[in-house]
Scaffold this active site. Structure first.
Site, mmCIF file in Angstrom:
data_model
loop_
_atom_site.group_PDB
_atom_site.id
_atom_site.type_symbol
_atom_site.label_atom_id
_atom_site.label_comp_id
_atom_site.label_asym_id
_atom_site.label_seq_id
_atom_site.Cartn_x
_atom_site.Cartn_y
_atom_site.Cartn_z
ATOM 1 N N HIS A 474 0.820 -1.213 0.000
ATOM 2 C CA HIS A 474 0.000 0.000 0.000
ATOM 3 C C HIS A 474 0.859 1.271 0.000
ATOM 4 O O HIS A 474 0.607 2.180 0.794
ATOM 5 C CB HIS A 474 -0.914 0.029 1.236
ATOM 6 C CG HIS A 474 -1.899 -1.074 1.307
ATOM 7 N ND1 HIS A 474 -2.536 -1.435 2.482
ATOM 8 C CD2 HIS A 474 -2.385 -1.908 0.359
ATOM 9 C CE1 HIS A 474 -3.361 -2.432 2.258
ATOM 10 N NE2 HIS A 474 -3.287 -2.753 0.971
ATOM 11 N N PRO A 475 1.866 1.416 -0.858
ATOM 12 C CA PRO A 475 2.669 2.633 -0.819
ATOM 13 C C PRO A 475 1.871 3.859 -1.259
ATOM 14 O O PRO A 475 1.099 3.810 -2.220
ATOM 15 C CB PRO A 475 3.812 2.335 -1.802
ATOM 16 C CG PRO A 475 3.248 1.324 -2.747
ATOM 17 C CD PRO A 475 2.322 0.481 -1.917
#
Length: 538
Positions: A474-475
């Site tokens: 989930h960057p």
């Protein structure tokens, strides 16, 4: 520049597919969509559980590795990202989570007007076609959201009942009026197929004459006249192409590729770019900074009841599941393995949920990620239970390793850099142990496989977390939205500070990471961003 378009969108990922559809919807504007990857027409992409196969497929996956992370014992973290039409939404686990309303109210309070919960909810609903009528959901939008609660593996009910026995509330809809609690995840599927934004938004729009899609087209740099973005240079079919944007260039490459392209184009820290031989267009030191990501650990348990392992490990079971899927698009191949979980407070005195839980009726302890191969369920009955802090406060960064667009950027996640994050990890570790010692889960568990019963106490469990924890993929936030050009990259209308004709519309603009999976809020950002672009074009 022989090709001219009103808008050029770089990246046919989750956000780019939405933009391509919305910007060509009324036929007034022409759009060029540039995508480094190729077609998403693969059974392993379209079949929901096929993402176990695409996890290590370099043909459709950038397959990034971070730099060694000190807080993880010097380990690197493997970051799969979609290099394909649909982007990471074509290879993810399809979990549909908007986040907690407080997440977006915080965005607004950080100086971003128009991004509070009441402001963004209409855009979540606009994109959505939900299974059943609800005041909190949309019906008839492009992207289907499936309520899988009637179809989850039966062992998932034991998790939900156990969490309720510990006093956690039940939530019938993590995206509804009561998002806090435990229950069953919703996923982006339709009729047993993956409902990526490629399927929902892009493919229906491809018949429009106003939309041009170039695949296997790797963007090299943004073209500027002064500080105005006027086009894009990209490699396509063995040659360097240039296209002109009459109105705007929009970056939708995600939290890694969007800041990378900005820096390659001279938008970033001027001194660092000069050291790589890149001429500065705009000195914007925040490009690539403020990186956030969720990090989780999984505990594995052997049980005396059937799990998905029993269905999907044996070859005969795989064949049976495949035949059922071919017959009616149902069964375990039509779902994600992330079936139940929740958003809970580790301490009732906390104002908001600080932990996300995952319960998956499957385990794959025999397939370590380091082997870079197909994830395959274990040959015995087991499940995994995971936790991650909802809103980590640590921030990392990424930077260019070279001025060569083909060279991957250097990624520094900087996990567990704050005491708040460490405290949440410790609380999550304790909670997992508390859950498995509570009935009815306790009644079916025969053995803790990993980390093992011998690992006890905060010090040992934290050491185990550092040794095994990894990204939840989930960057966000590397082109952070904010009012200050020195500490952020885009303003509240997603324009890149101190430039003209240039926006970023993807997960990289999140001011802070949301509490949960990031695909749904990325779709929302794209819907709202498209509305802003069209409003400003009038």
């Amino acid at each position: 520049m022989t090709d001219e378009f009103d808008f050029i969108v770089v990246g046919a990922g989750t956000a780019g597919c939405v933009l391509a559809n919305r910007l060509t919807e009324d036929g007034r504007f022409t759009v060029l969509l540039v995508e480094a990857g190729g077609s998403d027409r693969s059974i392993w992409i379209q079949m929901p559980i096929g993402y176990g196969r695409t996890f290590f497929d370099r043909r459709i996956n950038w397959m990034y590795d971070t730099e060694p992370v000190e807080s993880l014992g010097g380990r690197r973290s493997y970051w799969p990202r979609g290099k394909v039409i649909g982007g990471s939404g074509s290879i993810n686990a399809m979990v549909y989570v908007r986040g907690q309303p407080r997440d977006f109210d915080d965005w607004k309070e950080l100086g971003n007007p128009g991004w509070g919960w009441d402001d963004v909810l209409p855009y979540f609903k606009k994109s959505e076609d939900f299974d059943w009528h609800s005041a909190h959901h949309g019906r008839g939008g492009p992207q289907h959201v499936t309520d899988i609660s009637p179809y989850v593996h039966p062992v998932c009910h034991s998790f939900v009942e156990t969490a309720q026995a510990l006093g956690f509330p039940a939530s019938s809809d993590f995206n509804g009026g009561k998002p806090e609690g435990v229950g069953y995840y919703q996923i982006n599927t339709k009729g047993g197929w993956r409902a990526s934004t490629a399927n929902a938004f892009l493919h229906p729009a491809r018949k429009r004459r106003s939309l041009t899609l170039h695949t296997h087209a790797h963007a090299q740099r943004i073209l500027f006249e002064g500080r105005r973005a006027v086009g894009v240079e990209y490699a396509h079919k063995g040659r360097v192409c240039k296209a002109k944007a009459r109105r705007e260039v929009i970056l939708s490459g995600g939290a890694i590729n969007s800041p990378q392209l900005l820096m390659l184009s001279g938008v970033g820290d001027a001194q660092k770019l000069k050291n790589l031989g890149i001429e500065s267009v705009v000195n914007t030191p925040a490009v690539g900074q403020n990186l956030q990501d969720h990090i989780a650990v999984s505990y594995f348990y052997k049980v005396r009841t059937a799990t998905l392992n029993d269905l999907l490990h044996p070859m005969l079971g795989k064949i049976r599941a495949g035949l059922r899927y071919m017959a009616d698009r149902a069964g375990p191949l039509s779902l994600s393995v992330n079936q139940s979980g929740g958003f809970v407070r580790s301490d009732p005195r906390k104002a908001y949920p600080n932990l996300q839980l995952y319960f998956s009726p499957v385990s794959y302890t025999k397939t370590p990620l380091s082997e870079r191969k197909l994830l395959n369920p274990d040959p015995f009955s087991a499940f995994l239970l995971s936790h991650n802090p909802c809103r980590p406060t640590s921030r990392g960064h990424l930077e260019l390793a070279s001025s060569d667009p083909q060279t991957y950027p250097v990624i520094h996640p900087n996990y567990l850099a704050t005491q708040d994050d460490i405290d949440d990890v410790l609380a999550g570790n304790r909670l997992l142990r508390q859950l498995v010692q509570t009935r009815p889960l306790a009644d079916i568990i025969t053995e803790e496989l990993i980390p093992g019963a011998g690992v006890e106490g905060d010090e040992a469990l934290l050491a185990d977390f550092r040794a095994r924890a990894d990204t939840v993929y989930h960057p966000t936030s590397t082109c952070m939205m904010g009012p200050d050009p020195t500490s952020s990259v885009v303003d509240a209308r997603l324009n890149v500070h101190r430039t003209a004709g240039l926006r970023v519309i993807d997960a990289s603009v999140f001011p802070t990471i949301t509490s949960g999976n990031t695909n749904a809020p990325t779709v929302m950002v794209a819907e709202k961003g498209a509305a802003m672009v069209l409003a400003d074009a009038k």
